[in-house]
Design an enzyme around this catalytic site. Structure first.
Site, mmCIF file in Angstrom:
data_model
loop_
_atom_site.group_PDB
_atom_site.id
_atom_site.type_symbol
_atom_site.label_atom_id
_atom_site.label_comp_id
_atom_site.label_asym_id
_atom_site.label_seq_id
_atom_site.Cartn_x
_atom_site.Cartn_y
_atom_site.Cartn_z
ATOM 1 N N TYR A 50 77.842 1.703 50.842
ATOM 2 C CA TYR A 50 77.893 1.268 52.245
ATOM 3 C C TYR A 50 77.418 -0.174 52.431
ATOM 4 C CZ TYR A 50 79.184 5.823 54.178
ATOM 5 O OH TYR A 50 79.863 6.959 54.525
ATOM 6 N N ARG A 103 86.943 15.775 62.217
ATOM 7 C CA ARG A 103 85.676 15.425 62.874
ATOM 8 C C ARG A 103 85.508 16.160 64.205
ATOM 9 N NH1 ARG A 103 86.003 9.172 61.111
ATOM 10 N NH2 ARG A 103 84.564 9.219 59.339
ATOM 11 N N ASN A 113 78.873 12.769 60.761
ATOM 12 C CA ASN A 113 80.274 12.922 61.167
ATOM 13 C C ASN A 113 81.182 13.584 60.130
ATOM 14 O OD1 ASN A 113 80.383 10.750 59.471
ATOM 15 N ND2 ASN A 113 81.527 9.417 60.855
ATOM 16 N N HIS A 116 84.103 11.061 55.356
ATOM 17 C CA HIS A 116 84.371 9.620 55.284
ATOM 18 C C HIS A 116 85.817 9.418 54.848
ATOM 19 C CE1 HIS A 116 83.976 5.384 54.159
ATOM 20 N NE2 HIS A 116 84.632 5.709 53.060
ATOM 21 N N GLU A 127 86.384 1.968 46.570
ATOM 22 C CA GLU A 127 85.591 3.182 46.797
ATOM 23 C C GLU A 127 85.917 4.265 45.769
ATOM 24 O OE1 GLU A 127 84.973 2.513 51.607
ATOM 25 O OE2 GLU A 127 86.104 4.246 50.917
#
Ligand code: CMP
Length: 143
Positions: A50, A103, A113, A116, A127
């Site tokens: 992040y 979500r 939430n 991702h 990622e």
């Protein structure tokens, strides 16, 4: 337009028993799972993942949350994967997410939430390589 994205079933969703239902949504939406693992993120891994948010005031809480209990990163494949997966999960804040999105169904709030999803093809590649080596990505398997 790329065909891969990085998804994470986040700690809250795993701990609350939503893993199977979320994977069902993903497969039913036509994504192929090219890699998947359950891991308990270290602080340095979460901070690195992040890094783009490190100046945000919620960064500390975000790292705490992501390192709290195990999560499940997955490399997913589908045509136009980044956009298609973001449609499937809905807005970052579940209060603003469309009906039927992951979500809307499983997230508690803008922080916890549930999932991702990468926000661009460039970030998807970065990622995916954060969590998976080249050898861990399935190339000739269709599920
Ligand atoms: P994600 O899509 O993984 O990208 C960054 C994450 O930061 C986001 O999901 C949330 O978990 C978290 N986040 C985003 N906005 C906020 C906020 N305003 N307050 C707390 N956490 C947030």
């Amino acid at each position: 337009m790329g065909n891969k994205t990085l998804a994470i079933i986040k700690p809250d969703a795993v701990a609350n028993g939503h893993t199977g239902k979320i994977i069902d949504h993903i497969i039913n939406a036509g994504f192929k799972i090219k890699a998947m693992k359950m891991i308990h993120l270290t602080r340095s891994s979460a901070e690195g993942f992040y890094e783009i948010h490190k100046e945000r005031q919620f960064f500390g809480e975000l790292v705490e949350y992501m390192t709290s209990t195990p999560c499940i990163p997955m490399a997913l494949e589908k045509e136009n994967a980044v956009e298609e997966y973001r449609k499937l999960i809905g807005a970052t804040d579940p209060a603003k997410a469309a009906e039927g999105t992951i979500r809307k169904l499983y997230a508690k709030n803008i922080q916890f939430n549930a999932v991702h999803g990468s926000d661009s093809d460039e970030n998807a590649a970065k990622e995916i390589s954060h969590f998976f080596s080249r050898d861990e990505l399935l190339n000739n398997y269709s599920n």
